[in-house]
Write a protein that holds these residues in place. Structure first.
Motif, PDB file in Angstrom:
ATOM      1  N   ALA A 173      51.620  30.802  30.817  1.00 46.63           N
ATOM      2  CA  ALA A 173      52.399  32.251  30.988  1.00 46.63           C
ATOM      3  C   ALA A 173      51.049  32.858  31.096  1.00 46.63           C
ATOM      4  N   LEU A 174      50.110  32.484  29.933  1.00 45.11           N
ATOM      5  CA  LEU A 174      49.199  33.649  29.171  1.00 45.11           C
ATOM      6  C   LEU A 174      48.273  33.913  30.122  1.00 45.11           C
ATOM      7  N   LYS A 175      47.740  33.014  31.258  1.00 49.51           N
ATOM      8  CA  LYS A 175      47.097  32.383  32.539  1.00 49.51           C
ATOM      9  C   LYS A 175      47.308  32.664  33.464  1.00 49.51           C
ATOM     10  N   ALA A 176      48.410  33.071  33.354  1.00 49.31           N
ATOM     11  CA  ALA A 176      49.100  33.851  34.143  1.00 49.31           C
ATOM     12  C   ALA A 176      49.138  35.920  34.650  1.00 49.31           C
ATOM     13  N   ALA A 177      48.605  36.524  33.095  1.00 51.40           N
ATOM     14  CA  ALA A 177      48.772  37.144  32.814  1.00 51.40           C
ATOM     15  C   ALA A 177      47.202  37.584  32.960  1.00 51.40           C
ATOM     16  N   ALA A 178      46.257  37.177  32.962  1.00 48.39           N
ATOM     17  CA  ALA A 178      44.537  37.152  32.962  1.00 48.39           C
ATOM     18  C   ALA A 178      44.627  37.402  34.404  1.00 48.39           C
ATOM     19  N   LYS A 179      45.618  37.458  35.362  1.00 47.38           N
ATOM     20  CA  LYS A 179      45.556  37.924  36.743  1.00 47.38           C
ATOM     21  C   LYS A 179      45.786  38.952  37.616  1.00 47.38           C
ATOM     22  N   GLN A 180      45.918  38.986  38.709  1.00 43.79           N
ATOM     23  CA  GLN A 180      46.766  40.408  38.591  1.00 43.79           C
ATOM     24  C   GLN A 180      46.364  41.863  38.199  1.00 43.79           C
ATOM     25  N   LEU A 181      45.364  42.156  38.010  1.00 42.67           N
ATOM     26  CA  LEU A 181      45.107  42.916  36.947  1.00 42.67           C
ATOM     27  C   LEU A 181      44.674  44.606  37.345  1.00 42.67           C
TER      28      LEU A 181
END
Length: 184
Positions: A21-29
């Motif tokens: 989830a942390l990695k996914a949060a770093a995408k789609q800014l």
């Protein structure tokens, strides 16, 4: 997306962040604060908030009308309270609109659909007691709708839930004040 809890040597589970989830949060800014963990509920939450926005806007209009048209011996004090409530409802509307935008939605201020989206009714009473009663009914409806929204949102969006809890506290205070006026 959640990591499975890991056991400690004594059998207790460890608290651990979900690395995926942390990695996914770093995408789609472009989504700003809205991370993938908001899941499928974001659109539903935006709709709930837009309906609450419509309710607040109708309440502002009702309170303003009552403020300007109240008459009688007790009217100055009660009219002043109507204006205070109108201003507080306006602050609620602003918070709701801001949160809608934060969630990537668009606040719906359309006058054409306000009454059909609002949980509360508009009122054109001319007698002071009827005005107080209409506003008390609307506040009780708002209290119930905010309670239901808070329960529906639960832990799906803690930021929105906290905001709704703050608004709910104000609406409960409004209802108590109006009940006191009605009893006098």
């Amino acid at each position: 997306m959640k990591s499975a809890p890991q056991s400690r040597d004594n059998g207790a589970e460890r608290l651990q962040l979900d690395q995926e989830a942390l990695k996914a949060a770093a995408k789609q800014l472009d989504d700003g604060a809205v991370t993938p963990s908001y899941g499928p509920w974001r659109d539903d939450i935006v709709k709930l908030l837009n309906d609450a926005l419509a309710t607040e806007l109708v309440c502002i209009l009702r309170y303003k009308r009552h403020y300007f048209t109240a008459h009688g011996v007790s009217s100055p004090a009660i009219a002043d309270e109507f204006l205070v409530h109108a201003n507080e409802e306006s602050a609620h509307a602003d918070k709701l609109a801001e949160r809608i935008v934060q969630l990537g939605g668009e606040p719906d201020f359309s006058p054409a659909t306000l009454l059909e989206r609002s949980h509360a009714d508009y009122d054109e009473s001319s007698e002071l007691r009827d005005m107080v009663r209409a506003n008390l009914i609307a506040e009780r409806v708002a209290v119930e709708s905010y309670r239901q929204m808070i329960a529906l949102i639960g832990d799906k969006d803690p930021t929105t839930r906290r905001m709704l809890e703050e608004i709910l506290a104000d609406e409960e205070e409004h209802a108590d004040e109006l009940k006191d006026w009605l009893d006098n």
